[in-house]
Design a protein around this motif. Sequence first.
Motif, PDB file in Angstrom:
ATOM      1  N   ASP A 109       0.805  -1.218   0.000  1.00 33.90           N
ATOM      2  CA  ASP A 109       0.000   0.000   0.000  1.00 33.90           C
ATOM      3  C   ASP A 109       0.839   1.270   0.000  1.00 33.90           C
ATOM      4  N   CYS A 110       2.155   1.147   0.117  1.00 32.31           N
ATOM      5  CA  CYS A 110       3.028   2.323   0.129  1.00 32.31           C
ATOM      6  C   CYS A 110       3.252   2.844  -1.291  1.00 32.31           C
ATOM      7  N   PRO A 111       3.276   4.164  -1.470  1.00 32.35           N
ATOM      8  CA  PRO A 111       3.507   4.711  -2.834  1.00 32.35           C
ATOM      9  C   PRO A 111       4.827   4.253  -3.434  1.00 32.35           C
ATOM     10  N   ASP A 112       5.875   4.066  -2.595  1.00 34.16           N
ATOM     11  CA  ASP A 112       7.178   3.681  -3.142  1.00 34.16           C
ATOM     12  C   ASP A 112       7.181   2.283  -3.720  1.00 34.16           C
ATOM     13  N   ALA A 113       6.199   1.451  -3.333  1.00 32.73           N
ATOM     14  CA  ALA A 113       6.190   0.069  -3.811  1.00 32.73           C
ATOM     15  C   ALA A 113       6.050   0.003  -5.319  1.00 32.73           C
ATOM     16  N   ARG A 114       5.385   0.988  -5.910  1.00 33.78           N
ATOM     17  CA  ARG A 114       5.216   0.975  -7.364  1.00 33.78           C
ATOM     18  C   ARG A 114       6.521   1.252  -8.089  1.00 33.78           C
ATOM     19  N   ARG A 115       7.490   1.873  -7.411  1.00 36.08           N
ATOM     20  CA  ARG A 115       8.775   2.187  -8.031  1.00 36.08           C
ATOM     21  C   ARG A 115       9.801   1.095  -7.812  1.00 36.08           C
ATOM     22  N   ALA A 116       9.460   0.077  -7.027  1.00 33.30           N
ATOM     23  CA  ALA A 116      10.434  -0.938  -6.645  1.00 33.30           C
ATOM     24  C   ALA A 116      10.531  -2.030  -7.694  1.00 33.30           C
ATOM     25  N   SER A 117      11.770  -2.550  -7.889  1.00 34.24           N
ATOM     26  CA  SER A 117      11.983  -3.706  -8.758  1.00 34.24           C
ATOM     27  C   SER A 117      11.758  -5.004  -8.000  1.00 34.24           C
ATOM     28  N   VAL A 118      11.888  -4.973  -6.669  1.00 32.41           N
ATOM     29  CA  VAL A 118      11.716  -6.155  -5.826  1.00 32.41           C
ATOM     30  C   VAL A 118      10.416  -5.996  -5.053  1.00 32.41           C
ATOM     31  N   ARG A 119       9.553  -7.009  -5.103  1.00 31.46           N
ATOM     32  CA  ARG A 119       8.242  -6.923  -4.479  1.00 31.46           C
ATOM     33  C   ARG A 119       8.190  -7.588  -3.103  1.00 31.46           C
ATOM     34  N   ASP A 120       8.792  -8.754  -2.920  1.00 33.34           N
ATOM     35  CA  ASP A 120       8.677  -9.519  -1.682  1.00 33.34           C
ATOM     36  C   ASP A 120       9.764  -9.126  -0.703  1.00 33.34           C
ATOM     37  N   ALA A 121       9.708  -7.890  -0.204  1.00 31.82           N
ATOM     38  CA  ALA A 121      10.717  -7.390   0.718  1.00 31.82           C
ATOM     39  C   ALA A 121      10.084  -7.087   2.071  1.00 31.82           C
ATOM     40  N   HIS A 122      10.936  -7.140   3.103  1.00 37.05           N
ATOM     41  CA  HIS A 122      10.552  -6.754   4.459  1.00 37.05           C
ATOM     42  C   HIS A 122      11.386  -5.533   4.838  1.00 37.05           C
ATOM     43  N   VAL A 123      10.751  -4.576   5.522  1.00 29.52           N
ATOM     44  CA  VAL A 123      11.403  -3.316   5.874  1.00 29.52           C
ATOM     45  C   VAL A 123      11.339  -3.094   7.374  1.00 29.52           C
ATOM     46  N   ALA A 124      12.450  -2.634   7.925  1.00 27.65           N
ATOM     47  CA  ALA A 124      12.517  -2.226   9.324  1.00 27.65           C
ATOM     48  C   ALA A 124      12.986  -0.783   9.388  1.00 27.65           C
ATOM     49  N   VAL A 125      12.286   0.045  10.182  1.00 33.02           N
ATOM     50  CA  VAL A 125      12.682   1.435  10.391  1.00 33.02           C
ATOM     51  C   VAL A 125      12.801   1.651  11.893  1.00 33.02           C
ATOM     52  N   LEU A 126      14.004   1.970  12.366  1.00 29.71           N
ATOM     53  CA  LEU A 126      14.269   2.156  13.787  1.00 29.71           C
ATOM     54  C   LEU A 126      14.689   3.596  14.037  1.00 29.71           C
ATOM     55  N   PRO A 127      13.963   4.322  14.909  1.00 33.96           N
ATOM     56  CA  PRO A 127      14.380   5.697  15.222  1.00 33.96           C
ATOM     57  C   PRO A 127      15.684   5.682  16.001  1.00 33.96           C
ATOM     58  N   LEU A 128      16.545   6.658  15.753  1.00 29.62           N
ATOM     59  CA  LEU A 128      17.814   6.726  16.453  1.00 29.62           C
ATOM     60  C   LEU A 128      17.648   7.227  17.883  1.00 29.62           C
ATOM     61  N   SER A 129      16.598   7.975  18.153  1.00 29.53           N
ATOM     62  CA  SER A 129      16.286   8.425  19.506  1.00 29.53           C
ATOM     63  C   SER A 129      14.822   8.782  19.535  1.00 29.53           C
ATOM     64  N   ASP A 130      14.289   9.040  20.716  1.00 32.92           N
ATOM     65  CA  ASP A 130      12.871   9.353  20.820  1.00 32.92           C
ATOM     66  C   ASP A 130      12.577  10.832  20.660  1.00 32.92           C
ATOM     67  N   ASP A 131      13.582  11.627  20.312  1.00 25.55           N
ATOM     68  CA  ASP A 131      13.363  13.062  20.136  1.00 25.55           C
ATOM     69  C   ASP A 131      13.593  13.511  18.704  1.00 25.55           C
ATOM     70  N   GLY A 132      13.336  12.598  17.752  1.00 27.56           N
ATOM     71  CA  GLY A 132      13.427  12.968  16.341  1.00 27.56           C
ATOM     72  C   GLY A 132      14.823  13.121  15.826  1.00 27.56           C
ATOM     73  N   GLY A 133      15.708  12.169  16.146  1.00 29.30           N
ATOM     74  CA  GLY A 133      17.091  12.270  15.705  1.00 29.30           C
ATOM     75  C   GLY A 133      17.401  11.555  14.423  1.00 29.30           C
ATOM     76  N   GLY A 134      16.403  11.122  13.676  1.00 31.05           N
ATOM     77  CA  GLY A 134      16.648  10.395  12.445  1.00 31.05           C
ATOM     78  C   GLY A 134      16.274   8.938  12.572  1.00 31.05           C
ATOM     79  N   CYS A 135      16.540   8.146  11.512  1.00 28.81           N
ATOM     80  CA  CYS A 135      16.107   6.750  11.484  1.00 28.81           C
ATOM     81  C   CYS A 135      17.140   5.878  10.783  1.00 28.81           C
ATOM     82  N   LEU A 136      17.176   4.618  11.225  1.00 30.71           N
ATOM     83  CA  LEU A 136      17.884   3.559  10.511  1.00 30.71           C
ATOM     84  C   LEU A 136      16.854   2.766   9.738  1.00 30.71           C
ATOM     85  N   LEU A 137      17.084   2.581   8.428  1.00 34.99           N
ATOM     86  CA  LEU A 137      16.197   1.773   7.596  1.00 34.99           C
ATOM     87  C   LEU A 137      16.963   0.552   7.117  1.00 34.99           C
ATOM     88  N   ALA A 138      16.338  -0.628   7.242  1.00 33.29           N
ATOM     89  CA  ALA A 138      16.941  -1.875   6.782  1.00 33.29           C
ATOM     90  C   ALA A 138      15.923  -2.646   5.953  1.00 33.29           C
TER      91      ALA A 138
END
Length: 837
Positions: A109-138
């Motif tokens: 359901d994500c808009p970026d999925a239509r731009r992806a070449s790989v469909r069967d992927a799993h995504v993890a997004v971890l915030p670097l801190s609880d005060d909006g310090g950015g994110c790690l995406l895997a």
Amino acid sequence: MADVASEGASGSGTGPPRAEIALKTIMADPASPDRTHRVLEQALVFGRASLAALYLPGDADLLCLAESAGVPRTLYGLRETYPVRGSSPIADAHRAGRPVWLGPAELADCPDARRASVRDAHVAVLPLSDDGGGCLLAVTERPGGFDGDDRTSLGLVAESLVGPAPAGPAAGEAPRPDAFALAMDTGRAEVGDEILELFGTDRTEFDGRVETLLARTVPEDLPALMSAVEPDHMTIGERELEFRVLRPDGTPKWLRLRGRLLPGGDGRPARLVGTVADASTLRADVTDVARVQRLAAALATAGTVRDVGQAVVAALRKPLRADRIALAELENDRLVVTVLDPPEPESWPELWRREWRTEWPDAPVRAMPTLAAALREGRARIWPAGAGDLEPALAEIGPGGLAVLPLPAVGRMAGACVIGWDGPHEFGPDERALLTASAGLAGQALMRAHAFDAEHELVGMLQRQLLPRRLPILPGGLAVARYLPATAGLEVGGDWYDVIPLPDHHVALVIGDVQGHSTAAATLMGQMRTALRAYAAEGHPPDVVVSHSNRLLMELETDLFVTCCYVDLDMESGTAWYVRAGHPPPVLRHPDGATEILDADGGPPLGVVTRAEFPMTPLRLLPGTVLALTTDGLVESAELDLDTGLDRLAQALSGSDPARLGTVADTLLAGAHRDDDVALLLLRYDGMAVKPLREGWTVWRVPEAARHARRFTRRTLRSWGVSEDARAGTGGAGDMDTALLVVSELVTNALTHTDGPVRLDFTLLGERLRIAVTDASPRTPVKPTGLGWEATGGRGIILVEAVSDTWGTLPVSGGKQVWSEIPLRGRTPPGMRSAPG
């Protein structure tokens, strides 16, 4: 037996502790310019991710990509920036301060999925801190996604990323000896002393301009290096490339640049920061995750299944120091091998040699149960030296170690990659990460390549069917043609050629090129070739043929245009008219060896201007002349302008031997630039040894027109030695009587059923007489299916068919020509008659 898909490091439960030790080692050097990248690499090794990326808050309420490791983010449709207030998973995790774990169903359901070449992927997004310090995406493509150990390891990586990433030296600050910082707006560079030494430049000679260093680069490597230092070509994140520089003594030296683009803001320009090192001193093993990036880049340009296999072999065999590697497609219950390295049969087990088909084996999966099980489970598996539970077909591939990598694609297994070592081989965690990431990339690429191969074969078959199977035999000349497809891109183009026999020993020579390389281009080529043939058969002059084809192309409403050159050659006289429509001009080789480029004015390409003018240019060919028509792929390229290419073609044609026209064509194509299709058509004009006798007469529309036509016929045929003796023919009629009957019927039909002018023409070649009556009506005469005894008309065509050897009709410029050919049996050529006795 170890399992890559179920082990994060060397054994279950050891992933997070080992990840913690590795991260502490990296964090012990906070001044390291590549610290952030090395931290992200641990997400690939211990979190078993195929991509790890760091997003940090930037200007204008955006989360900007600051660093990445693993495969290119574009495979998964990821962007460089995301609005903080948007609805993306990255923005959600950043605002909420909680990890987000998404599977394929949620990502659909994500808009970026239509731009992806790989469909069967799993995504993890971890915030670097609880005060909006950015994110790690895997991101991972493993079935089931990230397990408990993976999530713990990713959490440790996120904790290690808290705090500002090293941004390189500030403007004006002296960089480390092996580091540099380049301002993207001015091109000014802060460069360490070690880098200047590698470039062979003294500090006192360096003016701070990046162009000064680029001037030392080997010209062939300059485009790749410019892609790293030009803002339009560089995206945020880590980049690595190797290039050569010329030392002051003229010897080349390999260097490796590793850098990342840092976004600007608050009046600061964007900067490229990184290091440059001597590539010969760097350790070339699998711990460098950039190998996965290079494999992804190679697979992105791999067009065929064979290309995919070769890219995988190049990326894995040498870095892994493997002794043999095989890549195979899975077709039903068989593995169809596409690449073997080494390719010799004796290097492979007996089963593989027994199943050898032409170049490589075609092995049944059921003969290798262990491999079949790995394919069913979809998990990469490795066996150390001495594994005793393997069947000989696999054990003999890798007695010192074996890796079986199923290649997953969307909803199925695309194939398998088998890697073997002769000596004992230890599988480290970095190597396992490389194998897992490579398998996922290769599987997706294999499916794309298989689809490409199928389409390419279909289009290639279409083009082969649309080109002439053979050229006609010409009276008084010889034509040969060659078609050479491009090797770059492997897409079929729209180049074509044709030789069209026309009445009265005329021949039309056509060569053309449809814009682009695609199925649409090949299809349009077939349409244009058919249209030109049809208009030529109607008897139109060259300018009308090309003009009608242009009008047809405009009506097709295609976005493609067509260039062509059309030549109408009279084989009896050697005279010709030609028309160019945006196409390279013909080249003549005269009998004495001199060449001439016929660069007369032409019209625009077809499909560009509706009411275009296509001027005709006369041409004269002497016996022994060679006429060459070609498409621009032979005479023009990125490195060769058209005028120079035509001059080279003329020079090569001048030194050729026209007696061996096929060899001439092959020689001319030997130096062709293979980045475009090439069509070549050559005609050697020899002149007709025996020219036909011709005579014509315009029939008057008077009551006695048929009698006048018969009188003209008798007078003409007498002068040609046609006998009037009935005994010379068969069935009681002589050649003269037969000809008079045909003329009478055809002329009467034309005068009775049509309006406008009527013309009678005779052609005598050897012992065959051709009678043709041309009128202004396009309606073809129809032979009656039955006639009653009381009918008074309708027998004319039946009589013509009965007495003719062959007959037919031709469209001629809005009208038609009805013709009949009669074999002559009693002709005595003038000058050979006996004197009266």
